[in-house]
Each structure stands twice: as C-alpha cells, then as structure tokens.
Design a protein around this motif. Structure first.
Motif, short mmCIF file in Angstrom:
data_model
loop_
_atom_site.label_atom_id
_atom_site.label_comp_id
_atom_site.label_asym_id
_atom_site.label_seq_id
_atom_site.Cartn_x
_atom_site.Cartn_y
_atom_site.Cartn_z
N PHE A 15 -41.40 20.74 -37.69
CA PHE A 15 -41.47 19.40 -38.27
C PHE A 15 -40.09 19.01 -38.81
O PHE A 15 -39.48 19.74 -39.58
N ARG A 16 -39.63 17.82 -38.40
CA ARG A 16 -38.31 17.33 -38.80
C ARG A 16 -38.42 15.88 -39.27
O ARG A 16 -39.41 15.21 -38.96
N PRO A 17 -37.42 15.39 -40.00
CA PRO A 17 -37.47 14.00 -40.47
C PRO A 17 -37.67 12.98 -39.34
O PRO A 17 -38.35 11.98 -39.53
N ASP A 18 -37.08 13.27 -38.17
CA ASP A 18 -37.22 12.33 -37.05
C ASP A 18 -38.49 12.59 -36.24
O ASP A 18 -38.79 11.84 -35.30
N GLU A 19 -39.23 13.63 -36.58
CA GLU A 19 -40.48 13.95 -35.88
C GLU A 19 -41.42 14.64 -36.87
O GLU A 19 -41.68 15.83 -36.79
N PRO A 20 -41.97 13.86 -37.82
CA PRO A 20 -42.77 14.44 -38.90
C PRO A 20 -44.19 14.83 -38.50
O PRO A 20 -44.86 15.54 -39.25
N SER A 21 -44.65 14.40 -37.34
CA SER A 21 -46.02 14.67 -36.91
C SER A 21 -46.04 15.20 -35.49
O SER A 21 -45.28 14.72 -34.62
N ASN A 56 -56.87 12.04 -36.05
CA ASN A 56 -56.58 12.09 -34.62
C ASN A 56 -56.11 13.47 -34.16
O ASN A 56 -55.68 13.63 -33.02
N GLY A 57 -56.16 14.47 -35.07
CA GLY A 57 -55.77 15.83 -34.72
C GLY A 57 -54.27 16.08 -34.75
O GLY A 57 -53.81 17.13 -34.32
N ILE A 58 -53.53 15.12 -35.29
CA ILE A 58 -52.08 15.26 -35.39
C ILE A 58 -51.74 15.97 -36.71
O ILE A 58 -52.27 15.64 -37.77
N TYR A 59 -50.82 16.92 -36.62
CA TYR A 59 -50.44 17.71 -37.79
C TYR A 59 -49.13 17.21 -38.40
O TYR A 59 -48.23 16.73 -37.70
N SER A 60 -49.03 17.35 -39.72
CA SER A 60 -47.79 17.07 -40.44
C SER A 60 -47.70 18.04 -41.62
O SER A 60 -48.67 18.74 -41.94
N LEU A 61 -46.54 18.09 -42.25
CA LEU A 61 -46.37 19.00 -43.39
C LEU A 61 -47.24 18.55 -44.55
O LEU A 61 -47.39 17.35 -44.81
#
Length: 267
Positions: A15-21, A56-61
C-alpha cells in the motif's frame, strides 16, 4: 525467518500513497502468492486492525497503523534530542550510557553508547526488560501513578533476575519512595551480575515520565564512592533531555536543584 510474518509485512508494504487500495487479486498477482494464503493473512491483519476491507472486497491500511507511526516519531524525537547529551555523559563517566522509553509498562532500550567493558556481547538496543530490576525502569516506575505500579506488578510479577533483585512488593515501593526523593535510581547488580547502574527519569511537556537515561558499568564504585558525582551527572543529563522535550520542572516533579553542569567537572 517466519514465512507468514514476511508475507504479512510484504502485504502491508504494497500500500502506497498513490495506490492506497488493492484487491486480493492485485496483491496475489504482484507478490506471486496464492489467493488462499493471502486471504488467511489478510483476515488476520483485518482482525487486528492493520488492514480494512471495503464492501467491494478492496483492502486498504487500517487505523492500527497510526499509533505505530506516532510511536516511531516520538522515539526518534527523543533519541535525536538526547544523543548529544548522552555522548557527553559517556565521555564524562567513561561508562556505558543508555536511553530507554516506557513501552507498555516495560523498558525498551532505543539508544546506547557501550564500552568494551560490557559483560554481555550483544547490544541492549531493542531489548525489552521488566522495570523493577533496572535503574532506568525503577526511575520511570517511581514517577508513575500508584495504580499503574500496581497494574505492572499484577501483570508481570516481580521475578528474580539475580540474587539482588527486589522481589517483594513493599520493599519495591520503599525503594520507589527513595527514588522520588533523591531523583535517581540505582541498580546494584539487580539485573545482570556484577553490573552497576544509575538512572534518572525523563519527562515530556505534559510532565509525564516517558523515558530514562542511565550509566552502567562493572565498577562497584559507580554506586558507592562515585555515586554522588555520577548521579549528579545523570540527573543533569535527564534534566536537559526533559527540557528539550518541552518539560518545565514544577510541583512534585521538581526533582532537580540548581547546580553547575557536572559534566564540565572531573570526578
């Protein structure tokens, strides 16, 4: 190396700032691990709050990451502000010098300047030890609220590390009262055999004890003939670190008295 822990860390690093999910498929494709393996690890991370899964099953921090980053910033802040003062203390005392923080009612060593005379070959940095048998631990413990002292004793007990460890609750509380009065703690071979220490508490801008610094060595004179001069040096160092952390001595925390910088003197 524990494979599941490595995989969990690799997931968090995705997980990165430009790709948080990220979706499970995306994580699997990039790391090259089976979805079933990753799903199990992600469920555990979600349970502990380190990742969150949307509808929607998307993960994030997850929010459990936040206290960790705050702790790192605080540790780095006190270490960086303390380092030059601790180096001066080490030059003056010719002993090993340590900085430990209060971490969930145990001591965590985050900085050290160790002499060649240290009996243990390993460094103390990163070591977590109980508070009742070290000078850094006792100096912090003495300035915690009474209920927290009781919680610590109930949680960890007072196990013996050497024949000199304080293992009786009332004896420990008497020792803590002495520490509050004099402003420093001693370790007379209570943690490691033939190792003697003097430690002092460090306070933050809110007047809360957050850390402690100490000198440590194999010379018993540290806690006998040279005790007063070395204690003054450690107290001065702790005082200056506290001031750099925004602390203004007042009330029952006024444990330091006005005196010339003892590090400019020879003991």
């Amino acid at each position: 190396m524990i494979g599941s822990i490595v995989k969990a860390l690799e997931i968090l690093e995705m997980f990165r700032p430009d790709e948080p999910s990220l979706s499970l498929a995306e994580i699997s494709n990039r790391l090259g691990y089976p979805k079933t393996t990753l799903y199990t690890i992600l469920n555990t991370l979600e349970l502990k709050g380190y990742v969150e899964r949307g509808k929607n099953g998307i993960y994030s921090l997850g929010t459990a990451i936040i206290p960790l980053t705050q702790s790192v910033r605080v540790n780095a802040k006190i270490r960086d502000r303390a380092a030059p003062l601790l180096r001066e203390l080490g030059d003056y005392s010719k002993q090993s010098v340590y900085l430990a923080i209060l971490d969930d009612l145990v001591c965590l060593y985050i900085y050290a300047i160790e002499t060649k005379h240290r009996l243990l070959a390993r460094t103390a940095i990163g070591e977590r030890v109980l508070m009742h048998y070290t000078s850094v631990g006792k100096s912090m413990l003495a300035f915690l609220p009474e209920n927290q002292i009781d919680v610590l004793i109930e949680r960890h007990g007072l196990p013996r590390a050497t024949e000199f460890t304080i293992v009786d609750r009332e004896n420990l509380k008497e020792e803590l009262a002495t520490i509050r009065s004099q402003g420093y703690a001693t370790d007379k071979a209570e943690h490691e055999p033939r190792v003697y220490c003097i430690g002092c508490p460090i306070f933050d801008a809110d007047g809360e004890v957050i850390a402690a610094c100490s000198i440590s060595g194999v010379d018993m004179q540290i806690v006998t003939d040279h005790r007063e001069s070395l204690a003054a040096a450690v107290r001065y160092t702790a005082q200056e670190i506290s001031r750099r952390m925004g602390y203004i001595p007042s009330g029952d925390k006024l444990i330091w008295r006005s005196f010339d910088n003892p590090l400019r003197q020879v003991y």
